[in-house]
Write an enzyme that holds these catalytic residues in place. Structure first.
Site, mmCIF file in Angstrom:
data_model
loop_
_atom_site.group_PDB
_atom_site.id
_atom_site.type_symbol
_atom_site.label_atom_id
_atom_site.label_comp_id
_atom_site.label_asym_id
_atom_site.label_seq_id
_atom_site.Cartn_x
_atom_site.Cartn_y
_atom_site.Cartn_z
ATOM 1 N N SER A 252 -52.879 -8.941 -19.508
ATOM 2 C CA SER A 252 -51.746 -8.432 -18.731
ATOM 3 C C SER A 252 -50.518 -9.268 -19.036
ATOM 4 O O SER A 252 -50.613 -10.452 -19.388
ATOM 5 C CB SER A 252 -52.047 -8.492 -17.234
ATOM 6 O OG SER A 252 -52.145 -9.840 -16.799
ATOM 7 N N LYS A 253 -49.357 -8.637 -18.878
ATOM 8 C CA LYS A 253 -48.108 -9.328 -19.208
ATOM 9 C C LYS A 253 -47.805 -10.466 -18.248
ATOM 10 O O LYS A 253 -46.977 -11.331 -18.554
ATOM 11 C CB LYS A 253 -46.951 -8.334 -19.236
ATOM 12 C CG LYS A 253 -46.684 -7.632 -17.917
ATOM 13 C CD LYS A 253 -45.650 -6.531 -18.100
ATOM 14 C CE LYS A 253 -45.402 -5.762 -16.807
ATOM 15 N NZ LYS A 253 -44.497 -4.621 -17.016
ATOM 16 N N ARG A 254 -48.460 -10.507 -17.089
ATOM 17 C CA ARG A 254 -48.230 -11.612 -16.154
ATOM 18 C C ARG A 254 -48.828 -12.908 -16.683
ATOM 19 O O ARG A 254 -48.376 -13.995 -16.327
ATOM 20 C CB ARG A 254 -48.836 -11.291 -14.780
ATOM 21 C CG ARG A 254 -48.038 -10.285 -13.962
ATOM 22 C CD ARG A 254 -48.555 -10.204 -12.526
ATOM 23 N NE ARG A 254 -48.385 -11.473 -11.842
ATOM 24 C CZ ARG A 254 -49.342 -12.065 -11.129
ATOM 25 N NH1 ARG A 254 -50.530 -11.518 -11.026
ATOM 26 N NH2 ARG A 254 -49.111 -13.202 -10.514
#
Length: 493
Positions: A252-254
């Site tokens: 995930s981009k987080r």
């Protein structure tokens, strides 16, 4: 049988490394057996799909070294290759299912469906449609249609038994029909959902093998049922393991940059990134780390794919990228790559109008523009706190700005300004103090050119990545705090 595979990305955001990973394995599987690989665009979500996102996907996949035999930009005899241009086809097949008794018109309102879901959650029942409109009489249907009541088309699903199918990597899989919802096939706006469009397209485009991520395993029964309803041959299914963060969570981009354009902007070599994606769950027979696309094509055997979730580790990618730089590029080739990457005339011409106003000698260009050709900046939490904001407000400014900037579809200076101004106004903060931490996060200094201009020059991927980096420097946002901030953000409007 001719092997035909496909990748079908949705143009609703940044081009994802997961898309490139699945596309690579589709392409290599087909080409290694003398088959064809095609690309089609899943743009049925008309509110989020954009031409800019589609072009970014095509550019990113081409940059990384992938190509396709058929697609929207290369043509082919099975087109059109954009689902938005095939809506009449889907409506025809949806009507066919209704006529055969395998689908029905559902007139349930969003309010009724919300109430149904709330009741099911309260009573701890399985979530899903309850079949309310499944057996409406012809007279009732005609009456509702005569009143122009909006409706969707849902597929009928068995209530008992199991769907059993074979997966190339996983063998026999069985899923209870009780777990499968009466899927919407055609939305009220006449556009298909993923499920109908993909089955119809895969059949008409003669896809022999559907190679996709394992998140689609639970949808396979719906697709198999549709093939059976239409009386079509079912393709071979192969569900690849999902890419994972270092902590084994879904990529995930987080926690990890996920946009291909980010890695391009960071200065990774496309050959190295493609090499690394090829290592995701697969290995060469001799286990060597560094190999080319041609090497992979010669040695590819899909049975060598491991089902353990492959870890996408940026540090390992950087190590491999370094090997490619040192071992594959001469000094002359490296100089060419550097010029192509950032030291090119287009990049320079975009920055010079801003730098010129601050230059007294030519050597001033280096400190003025170094942040534009850098990756993550060497800033600290003290740099961010030097803006004078309290920690909670500082974190909110960064996180709220990130969320608002993630919603921008056309990354232009004025759109960036409008997005940030709307957040500043909603938080009742004047623009100068509001932008101060953004200057630090984006340019590493409060004395750079306008932060909106900087973000426009850097691009969406690098700008958002630097904001995430700044948030992490301040300790990041845990789940509990994230929920609180999401609520506060929603209240801003």
């Amino acid at each position: 049988m001719t092997i035909r595979t496909r990748i079908a990305p949705s143009p609703t955001g940044d081009p994802h490394v997961g898309t490139a990973y699945v596309a690579l394995f589709n392409m290599v599987f087909a080409r290694s057996q003398g088959g064809q690989f095609l690309l089609r665009i899943e743009d049925t979500d008309q509110t989020r799909s954009t031409p800019e996102s589609e072009q970014a996907i095509l550019d990113a996949l081409s940059w990384i070294g992938l190509d396709w035999d058929e697609g929207p930009n290369v043509g082919g005899d099975k087109g059109p290759y954009r689902q938005s241009e095939r809506s009449d086809i889907y409506r025809k097949y949806a009507e066919e299912l209704i006529e055969k008794g395998y689908a029905f018109r559902c007139f349930c309102t969003p309010q009724r469906l919300d109430e149904l879901r709330a009741t099911q959650m309260q009573e701890k029942q399985p979530l899903g449609y309850d079949g309310h409109c499944e057996n409406l009489s012809e007279e009732e249907i005609a009456k509702r249609l005569g009143n122009n009541e909006p409706y969707v088309v849902r597929m009928k699903v068995p209530r008992e038994g199991q769907c059993t199918f074979n997966d190339m990597l996983r063998g026999e899989i069985s899923i209870d029909w009780a777990q499968i919802d009466m899927q919407i096939l055609l939305k009220a706006d006449g556009m298909p959902t993923y499920h109908l469009a993909n089955v119809v397209d895969d059949h008409l485009m003669q896809i022999s093998h559907v190679i996709r991520g394992e998140e689609w395993i639970n949808s396979a029964p719906k697709h198999i049922l549709l093939y059976q309803y239409f009386g079509w041959d079912i393709p071979v299914f192969c569900h690849l393991p999902l890419l994972r963060n270092v902590d084994k969570s879904k990529l995930s981009k987080r926690k990890n940059p996920t946009s291909i354009l980010y890695y391009q902007r960071m200065g990774y070599l496309p050959e190295a990134l493609l090499n690394y994606l090829g290592r995701m769950g697969w290995s060469m027979p001799d286990e060597r780390e560094k190999f080319t696309l041609d090497d992979m094509l010669k040695e590819f055997d899909i049975q060598r794919v491991s089902l353990g979730g492959p870890i996408f580790d940026v540090e390992k990618l950087s190590w491999l990228n370094g090997m490619w730089i040192r071992e594959e590029l001469t000094d002359e080739q490296l100089a060419d790559r550097l010029q192509q990457w950032a030291l090119n005339r287009d990049t320079l011409m975009a920055f010079l109008p801003f730098a010129k106003q601050r230059m007294e000698t030519l050597s001033d260009i280096a400190p003025l523009g170094s942040y534009l050709v850098s990756g993550m900046l060497p800033i600290s939490e003290e740099d961010l706190r030097s803006t004078g904001m309290e920690d909670d407000q500082l974190m909110e400014v960064l996180q709220f700005s990130l969320w608002r900037l993630e919603s921008i579809q056309q990354w232009q200076r004025d759109n960036i300004f409008d997005a940030l101004k709307s957040i500043a106004d909603a938080m009742d903060i004047k623009m100068k103090p509001f932008l101060a931490p953004l200057f630090i996060a984006i340019a590493g200094s409060s004395s750079s050119i306008s932060v909106m201009d900087s973000m426009a020059l850097l691009g969406a991927d690098m700008s958002r990545a630097r904001l995430r980096h700044a948030i992490d420097l301040l300790g990041g946002v845990g789940k509990k705090k994230l929920k609180k901030m999401e609520k506060a953000y929603q209240q801003l409007g």
